[in-house]
Design an enzyme around this catalytic site. Structure first.
Site, short mmCIF file in Angstrom:
data_model
loop_
_atom_site.label_atom_id
_atom_site.label_comp_id
_atom_site.label_asym_id
_atom_site.label_seq_id
_atom_site.Cartn_x
_atom_site.Cartn_y
_atom_site.Cartn_z
N HIS A 1 0.85 -1.20 0.00
CA HIS A 1 0.00 0.00 0.00
C HIS A 1 0.89 1.25 0.00
CE1 HIS A 1 -2.92 2.99 1.29
NE2 HIS A 1 -3.87 2.12 0.97
N GLU B 1 -3.90 1.80 -7.21
CA GLU B 1 -4.31 2.83 -6.25
C GLU B 1 -3.45 4.08 -6.42
OE1 GLU B 1 -6.62 1.23 -2.71
OE2 GLU B 1 -4.52 1.41 -2.15
P1 PGA Z 1 -9.93 5.56 0.42
O1 PGA Z 1 -8.67 4.60 0.72
O2 PGA Z 1 -11.02 4.66 -0.10
O3 PGA Z 1 -10.26 6.17 1.74
O4 PGA Z 1 -9.48 6.54 -0.60
C1 PGA Z 1 -8.30 3.59 -0.16
C2 PGA Z 1 -7.07 2.91 0.32
O5 PGA Z 1 -6.22 3.53 0.95
O6 PGA Z 1 -6.90 1.69 0.11
#
Ligand code: PGA
Length: 217
Positions: A95, A144
């Site tokens: 992440h 992401e």
């Molecule tokens: P968010 O976070 O949906 O609050 O943007 C996503 C993540 O960090 O996996």
């Protein structure tokens, strides 16, 4: 809707009582389906959430938000994947918050993927850009983009689909998820794109009703 994967990343949130209430409320919206639902609570919540899922007879898998790049041993303060495997089937690896705040490198992340495989844990491997390295034999890749995480400004479904298409072309086994400001208002715009097979949800997954709307609409 075709079979999809929905991953809830609770980050550092929720006490035991809050987690128990979440599962109790989610159970009232829950409908058995083909979808894969994965809850990633904090380490302290894994036993109680596992118990609550069984109590309410929900087909929900558990995941961790991380684990160390070292196997079981003298690593004070860490949670070895062998121990976590008692609770989890999945683990978020790479992440952007881990890469940024805990300086996790591609080499460390590769070790984590190997450890995950050793203990039968399925990595949910996060990439921030289309050119982020993806270790071999990863099945689930979550695109992401950092600008979209927690900002309320998701990527466009069209661009996310282009990136997903490219990531998917790296291996037949790859399933691509999108994450970053996914809500119950915009999730279907991502999930109706050809190459996006699931979503990874942070803040909206803290609300069981919003999370269930994302799954069931
Ligand atoms: P968010 O976070 O949906 O609050 O943007 C996503 C993540 O960090 O996996």
């Amino acid at each position: 809707m075709q079979k999809k994967i929905f991953v809830a990343n609770w980050k550092e949130h929720k006490t035991t009582d809050e987690a128990v209430s979440w599962v109790r409320e989610f159970a009232t919206y829950y409908t058995p389906s083909e979808h894969i639902i994965v809850l990633c609570p904090s380490f302290t919540l894994l036993p109680v959430v596992k118990e609550q899922i069984a109590k309410h007879d929900l087909q929900i898998s558990l995941g961790s938000q991380n684990f160390p790049a070292f196997d079981e041993g003298s690593y004070t303060g860490e949670e070895s994947p062998r121990l976590l495997a008692e609770y989890i089937q999945y683990a978020i690896i790479g992440h952007s918050e881990r890469r940024t705040h805990f300086l996790e490198s591609d080499d460390m992340l590769l070790n984590k993927v190997k450890l995950a495989r050793r203990y039968g844990i399925e990595p949910l491997y996060c990439v921030q850009h289309e050119d982020t390295d993806v270790p071999e034999d990863v099945t689930f890749v979550a695109y992401e983009p950092p600008f979209a995480i927690g900002s309320g400004h998701p990527d466009t479904p069209e661009n996310a689909n282009e990136v997903a298409k490219y990531l998917q072309s790296k291996g037949d086994q790859i399933t691509v998820l999108y994450g970053g400001s996914v809500t119950d208002k915009n999730s279907t715009t991502f999930l109706s794109e050809e190459h996006i097979k699931g979503v990874l949800i942070g803040s909206q997954s803290l609300d069981p009703q919003a999370f269930s709307r994302i799954i069931y609409t």
